[in-house]
Scaffold this motif. Structure first.
Motif, PDB file in Angstrom:
ATOM      1  N   VAL A   1       0.876  -1.159   0.000  1.00 28.74           N
ATOM      2  CA  VAL A   1       0.000   0.000   0.000  1.00 28.74           C
ATOM      3  C   VAL A   1       0.914   1.209   0.000  1.00 28.74           C
ATOM      4  N   THR A   2       1.036   1.883  -1.144  1.00 24.06           N
ATOM      5  CA  THR A   2       2.053   2.946  -1.180  1.00 24.06           C
ATOM      6  C   THR A   2       1.521   4.194  -0.490  1.00 24.06           C
ATOM      7  N   TYR A   3       2.427   4.982   0.028  1.00 21.59           N
ATOM      8  CA  TYR A   3       2.099   6.116   0.857  1.00 21.59           C
ATOM      9  C   TYR A   3       1.592   7.268   0.006  1.00 21.59           C
ATOM     10  N   ILE A   4       0.545   7.924   0.451  1.00 20.26           N
ATOM     11  CA  ILE A   4       0.022   9.082  -0.267  1.00 20.26           C
ATOM     12  C   ILE A   4       0.354  10.337   0.513  1.00 20.26           C
ATOM     13  N   GLY A   5       1.160  11.188  -0.068  1.00 17.29           N
ATOM     14  CA  GLY A   5       1.514  12.435   0.593  1.00 17.29           C
ATOM     15  C   GLY A   5       0.807  13.583  -0.108  1.00 17.29           C
ATOM     16  N   LYS A   6       1.429  14.742  -0.074  1.00 17.77           N
ATOM     17  CA  LYS A   6       0.853  15.917  -0.725  1.00 17.77           C
ATOM     18  C   LYS A   6       0.716  15.604  -2.226  1.00 17.77           C
ATOM     19  N   ASP A   7      -0.436  15.939  -2.801  1.00 14.91           N
ATOM     20  CA  ASP A   7      -0.754  15.559  -4.182  1.00 14.91           C
ATOM     21  C   ASP A   7       0.102  14.406  -4.707  1.00 14.91           C
TER      22      ASP A   7
ATOM     23  N   GLY B   1       8.961   0.704   1.930  1.00 10.00           N
ATOM     24  CA  GLY B   1       8.395   1.581   0.913  1.00 10.00           C
ATOM     25  C   GLY B   1       8.222   2.933   1.550  1.00 10.00           C
ATOM     26  N   SER B   2       8.056   3.977   0.743  1.00  5.44           N
ATOM     27  CA  SER B   2       7.905   5.289   1.344  1.00  5.44           C
ATOM     28  C   SER B   2       6.612   5.306   2.145  1.00  5.44           C
ATOM     29  N   GLY B   3       6.711   5.700   3.397  1.00  9.29           N
ATOM     30  CA  GLY B   3       5.516   5.737   4.242  1.00  9.29           C
ATOM     31  C   GLY B   3       5.046   4.371   4.646  1.00  9.29           C
ATOM     32  N   MET B   4       5.881   3.350   4.378  1.00 12.43           N
ATOM     33  CA  MET B   4       5.492   1.992   4.756  1.00 12.43           C
ATOM     34  C   MET B   4       6.590   1.361   5.584  1.00 12.43           C
ATOM     35  N   LEU B   5       6.267   0.923   6.771  1.00 12.60           N
ATOM     36  CA  LEU B   5       7.224   0.161   7.555  1.00 12.60           C
ATOM     37  C   LEU B   5       6.707  -1.261   7.682  1.00 12.60           C
ATOM     38  N   GLU B   6       7.601  -2.144   8.058  1.00 12.18           N
ATOM     39  CA  GLU B   6       7.159  -3.501   8.375  1.00 12.18           C
ATOM     40  C   GLU B   6       7.767  -3.880   9.712  1.00 12.18           C
ATOM     41  N   ALA B   7       6.926  -4.429  10.603  1.00 15.66           N
ATOM     42  CA  ALA B   7       7.431  -4.882  11.895  1.00 15.66           C
ATOM     43  C   ALA B   7       8.157  -6.200  11.690  1.00 15.66           C
ATOM     44  N   THR B   8       9.381  -6.289  12.207  1.00 13.36           N
ATOM     45  CA  THR B   8      10.108  -7.555  12.104  1.00 13.36           C
ATOM     46  C   THR B   8       9.803  -8.388  13.345  1.00 13.36           C
ATOM     47  N   GLU B   9      10.344  -9.608  13.370  1.00 13.86           N
ATOM     48  CA  GLU B   9      10.067 -10.463  14.513  1.00 13.86           C
ATOM     49  C   GLU B   9      10.592  -9.822  15.799  1.00 13.86           C
ATOM     50  N   ALA B  10      11.649  -9.014  15.639  1.00 15.22           N
ATOM     51  CA  ALA B  10      12.233  -8.376  16.831  1.00 15.22           C
ATOM     52  C   ALA B  10      11.191  -7.534  17.559  1.00 15.22           C
TER      53      ALA B  10
END
Lengths: 711, 711
Positions: free
Chosen positions: A11-17, A60-69
């Motif tokens: 799900v890509t990040y939506i910023g200003k326009d 991805g920009s504006g997207m993080l993923e939680a790792t097992e840590a």
């Protein structure tokens, strides 16, 4: 239900326009700004320092993923708990892995049909027992009755084969009935099934344990304990996830099927090939005992009891999503295989019973199958060893048939939760992609049953079949509607309607027969429980609806519309209070610090400090110190009274109250601070207008004591 | 201690450069803005509307006063609780009334000396019992021993008479020892006294009840119950406040004093005037019983036990502040009166015992005083009625002597709390100006004692005197230091030192005698308990110190220095979330909304809504939507991980997290929401950097459902 394989399209990040935004803190790309001087003069560069095992990865920009840590808690106790959990149920599985968790036909069959197949071990006996009342002369009727039941099985199977392709995401009675007949029928079906699943676990576990105890009598004292231990074991195995439990449970089922088949083969061979046994279904007449006449009622009751053979048939159509793709075809095939196995074994056992003229002991010990096995394998030299082996196989399948409930109950519960008829938690997949909450709920409820009935659940067997057949009926009826809707569009919809109609009709009749026959024996409990459960579902749905639709908080939706006012209760003007004040001031200039006067000295002190602070901060029209005298020495009530007055007076403003949140090292230390703050917080909670701001205050550990006030 | 009569000098409000500020919301002078059109065209005026019974009254600019109305809680349950309390302990008393709560000598005497005086009922017996071991021949020694004790009483009294004027705010051993000998001796004295007070309550109550039971044997089954009932009663009476309890408890003490005096008078008259009894202190020799020889040890033990007569002597010097002014003179006089009464009665009873050759029953039943009364009043015609009356008087004084502890324990506890050695709550005056917490603590602890010892607390009597004499010693020694400091300045400081020195010396010796004599009988418990208590005091003091000096929160003290950053976890973008967002935006533009993705649909939905919202709110560089994928489906950990990362990364910023606070109608509804928010709140609490902002969200009652989103 979220569809796992689509879940991780980015799900890509939506910023200003829609522009991609330069790296920023909200995603963690900014280097930890450690400045390093480069080679040339005045040239600087950043060195990016990353923790070797970060809890969050940028995907991805504006997207993080939680790792097992990220999963590993801090704190000694919770860490310990975490690792114990790992040890018991294994490492967490990523949602992406859901696909790998699916099962081949070979593994799905035992998982989903152990319940049905296990009934071979007692169905025949159930019929015999009922007929016995009319004396041995009529025991022969067992065969025709069994044939009827098998016919019934065929009908149900065929009509379920139609359900599967129509509902690839699991066409349980609930789904089908709900979509085609409406909410209420759906919920009734769901309730009926849930009840049955719980009953099934209790009955199977206790049956298994009772068998075990009959082998090792010294265990007799601790039946309930064994029951619960077994439940816990099965529960843990299931918490490990569908796949693993599938593999674990495969063996006993097949082991039983093979043994039963062998028994039947050998038995029939002996009887008809070796001994050329001429007759079947005739039993040694008993002398001088009066029997009740053979009535239709009696036959019907026998039939009703026999129908317990069909519990668990719908499990497969319910569990389509756990099959490898193509789910629907695999499921359908498995269903057929299951039906064939069940039918054959059931018929075979009945035949043997007839052939060898077996009668059911009222005590139920030795069981009919045991007697058969004994007769078949006796005086056959070394083959006698097959007898105890067969017994073990029976024990295994009985103890295991609980598994079907474990596979289906959580799934059904998650569907209900997803539709808002059960608490949301039921729809969350646990670490191992299993619906942990449902599994645990099932375990707890069956444990309660086992404890209440002290491990002897014969009584419960009577409650059994009703629910199943109600569910059957509703889902079949649902399918009829389904096809009717698709009439014209779906080819040979007429045939489909015919089939499902037939299924619905017959199962309805059977359901009624069972309900009436077994009503006094306990079916009434189920008849009573179903509506209660339905009411609960509706209650929960209502709550969620109200919660979603009428949840509110009195803050304007436009930042510009918000008129702030902040109130800070203060007991003195120390460093912390001043920090709170400055936090307040950074929100708005409209701040009132309130001090409840119970002792003059401190009030005077505060007044002086306040003047100092005002000079320090730069004086201000709108920041006030208010003193409230409390002649009755209560701190809490006057504060509350003031806050309420202000709120009534200024409904247009957004009122925030800043409260300190003391964090102390030892629990007992809480007694050393009076509880005014906590009480205030609790009270303010019930005033929708008021925002409560907690400033956590800590005892700083090894730091130099008492930093002076800023002035 | 705050001085009540000065407490309500008005603390006037200080505003901008000390100018009186125009009426403003922080004081409640603003009219409720109800606009009324006046007579002439375009002329408006305000009508001030006041609630008829306002919780707050204006008493000066920037000064409010809470009225009694503010005390009354809302909520049915709490209201009920409030009114029950009122019914039990009466209407709350304003601090201003504290003055009226003070007591005349006549009322203070019974309140503060019932303990001491009551010991007349058993002191003689205690001595006799010990001497009995050496055979009746030596019982005569009782008289000289008693005389020594009375001498001791005189010494102690005189030296306390010096303490009173020196410490008009209550010169208990704690205060005196602390001020003159230092913290530790002070705490030791305090611990010793607290222990003694608790013991005293337990012993007196049980003694009273045992007497009662000996009158009505059928009550024997429910002794403990009666004990506790009595404790509760006394506690309630004390919660009603010093004054009332004073009046209630006056009667029994005087009643006992009169009766005892009468008994002594009549007894001596009979013996010496009527019968011309020639000899005293000779007892009928017993035959064929071997006795242990009369050793110094034996005499000392007898003496030690007898000293229990002196418990409670220091109560008065401790309770000076509850006397009407001039406190000190009244207290001193009362002390003397008390000593005289105690001395005379004690001597008289001993004399009678000697005269009538009374021996103590090992069983303690009938008691020595009872035997005396019987002998005195027997064959005296109608006067025999005086016997049961006297018994009642004894019962009364015993049950009541607990009162002294109730008067002193809370006072001492409040001093300790005020100095930070006990939880603050002990220093707050309750509704009725009594130190409620202390009273209740005392009640609870003595109830525990009574339950543990099942109402028979003979064993405890041995633990008794030690504490008192330790306290005596310390306070006297303290006084010696006191005078030494004032040497020169105070006139005849030498005499004072002499007196207090003598007191200290003797009491020290007695303390040691008692400790050694009674060590095995249980004094060791006290000797052990005292240091433990002292350690507790020091622990609490340490906590408060650390708390005061090192409490901190990571917010700059200057509003201008605060760099805000707000994080809002969101599960979807509904009306409430948007309100939260706008609250956040009204604090700072630097807002990050975090959504943990567990299911794609909702993530996509949020993204769309976010775009809509951005257009609606006016787009903004610094307000971001961040999506965190959670492959292990946990919501809580990834959020926490993100917050922590941001915090580590920006130690300079003030991080606020906005969390919704659901308020549901029924407790069970909490199960319908997963507990992520609560867990998050709990975790964030332990991170000093982070401010938690709660927006309470409510189910709006009878309102139209589902208002649409703003766009």
């Amino acid at each position: 239900m979220d569809n796992p394989d689509k879940l991780f399209n980015r799900v890509t990040y939506i910023g200003k326009d829609n522009a991609e935004i330069q790296a920023d803190d909200y995603d963690l790309q900014t280097p930890v700004g450690e400045e390093r001087r480069g080679g040339r003069l005045g040239d600087m560069r950043y060195v990016i320092i990353r923790p070797e095992n970060p809890p969050l990865r940028r995907v991805g920009s504006g997207m993080l993923e939680a790792t097992e840590a990220a999963e590993i808690p801090e704190g000694r106790l919770s860490k310990a708990a975490y690792w114990t959990k790992r040890a018991l149920i294994g490492v967490p599985l990523a949602s992406a892995k859901a696909e790998h968790e699916r099962l081949s036909k070979f593994k799905a069959l035992p998982l989903l049909s152990s319940d049905a197949i296990s009934s071979v071990a007692f169905a025949t006996e159930a019929i015999l027992i009922n007929l016995a009342a009319a004396g041995p002369a009529h025991l022969g009727l067992t065969l025709p009755i069994s044939l009827v039941i098998i016919l019934l099985l065929c009908i149900v199977t065929i009509s379920y084969r139609q359900t599967i392709p129509a509902y690839p995401n699991g066409g349980g009675s609930y789904t089908v009935a709900r979509e085609n007949l409406g909410k209420l029928p759906g919920l009734v079906a769901a309730a009926a099934l849930l009840i049955d699943y719980v009953l099934n676990v209790a009955v199977c576990i206790s049956a298994g344990v009772l068998n075990m105890v009959s082998l090792f009598p010294e265990l007799h004292g601790s039946i309930v304990l064994l029951d619960i231990a077994l439940v816990v074991l099965v529960t843990l195995l299931n918490l490990r996830g569908v796949r693993e439990s599938g593999s674990i449970f495969a063996f006993p089922t097949y082991f039983f099927v093979i043994n039963a088949a062998l028994l039947i083969g050998v038995g029939l061979f002996k009887a008809y090939v070796i001994h050329h046994q001429p007759f079947i279904g005739t039993f040694a007449p008993m002398k001088d005992t009066v029997f009740e006449p053979l009535t239709v009622l009696l036959v019907l009751r026998a039939f009703a009891t026999g129908c317990s053979a069909m519990t668990g048939v719908e499990a497969i159509s319910n569990g389509v999503p756990i099959f490898k793709k193509p789910e629907t075809r695999n499921a359908a095939t498995t269903l057929t295989i299951m039906a064939v196995i069940l039918g054959t074994l059931f018929l075979g056992i009945t035949l043997l019973a007839m052939t060898y003229g077996i009668e059911a002991h009222p005590s139920g010990n030795p069981t009919v199958v045991a007697q058969i096995a004994l007769k078949v394998y006796s005086n056959s030299g070394p083959f006698i060893v097959l007898f105890p082996i067969f017994q073990l196989a029976v024990l295994g399948i009985l103890a295991l048939s609980a598994e079907t409930s474990y596979a289906d109950f959580p799934r059904l519960a998650s569907l209900l939760a997803h539709d808002g008829f059960l608490p949301r938690q039921f729809s969350f997949r646990g670490d191992r992609l299993a619906f942990s909450v449902g599994i645990i709920a099932l375990a707890i409820m069956s444990c309660i049953l086992l404890i209440v009935f002290e491990g002897s659940t014969d009584a419960l067997i009577n409650l059994f079949a009703v629910g199943v057949f109600i569910a059957f009926t509703l889902s079949q009826a649902g399918m009829v509607m389904h096809w009717w809707r698709l009439r014209g569009t779906a080819n040979n919809w007429r045939r489909s309607i015919m089939i499902n109609g037939l299924g619905a009709g017959t199962t309805a009749i059977v359901a009624m027969i069972i309900a009436t026959m077994k009503f006094m024996e306990g079916a009434w409990i189920v008849i009573l429980l179903i509506p209660l459960l339905v009411l609960m579902f509706l209650g929960i749905e209502h709550h969620y609806h109200v919660f979603e639709s009428e949840r509110t908080t009195d803050v304007p939706a436009q930042p510009q519309q918000i008129k702030h006012r902040v109130i800070i209760p203060i007991d003195r003007l120390d460093r912390v209070t001043i920090q709170s004040l400055s936090y307040a001031r950074s929100i708005t200039r409209h701040v009132t610090a309130v001090h409840v006067v119970v002792n003059e000295e401190s009030a005077l002190k505060i007044r002086q400090d306040w003047m100092k602070w005002q000079q320090y901060i730069g004086e201000d029209e709108e920041t006030h110190l208010l003193l409230i005298e409390s002649p009755y020495r209560s701190l809490f009530r006057p504060l509350l009274a003031y806050i309420d007055t202000i709120r009534k007076r200024h409904p247009d403003e957004t009122l925030s109250v800043i409260l300190p949140e003391f964090v102390v090292a030892h629990w007992w230390e809480y007694f050393l601070h009076n509880q005014t703050v906590l009480r205030l917080k609790a009270k303010l909670l019930f005033r929708p207008g008021i925002v409560v701001i907690n400033l956590p205050q800590h005892i700083r550990g090894k730091q130099p004591a008492l930093r002076p006030l800023p002035w």
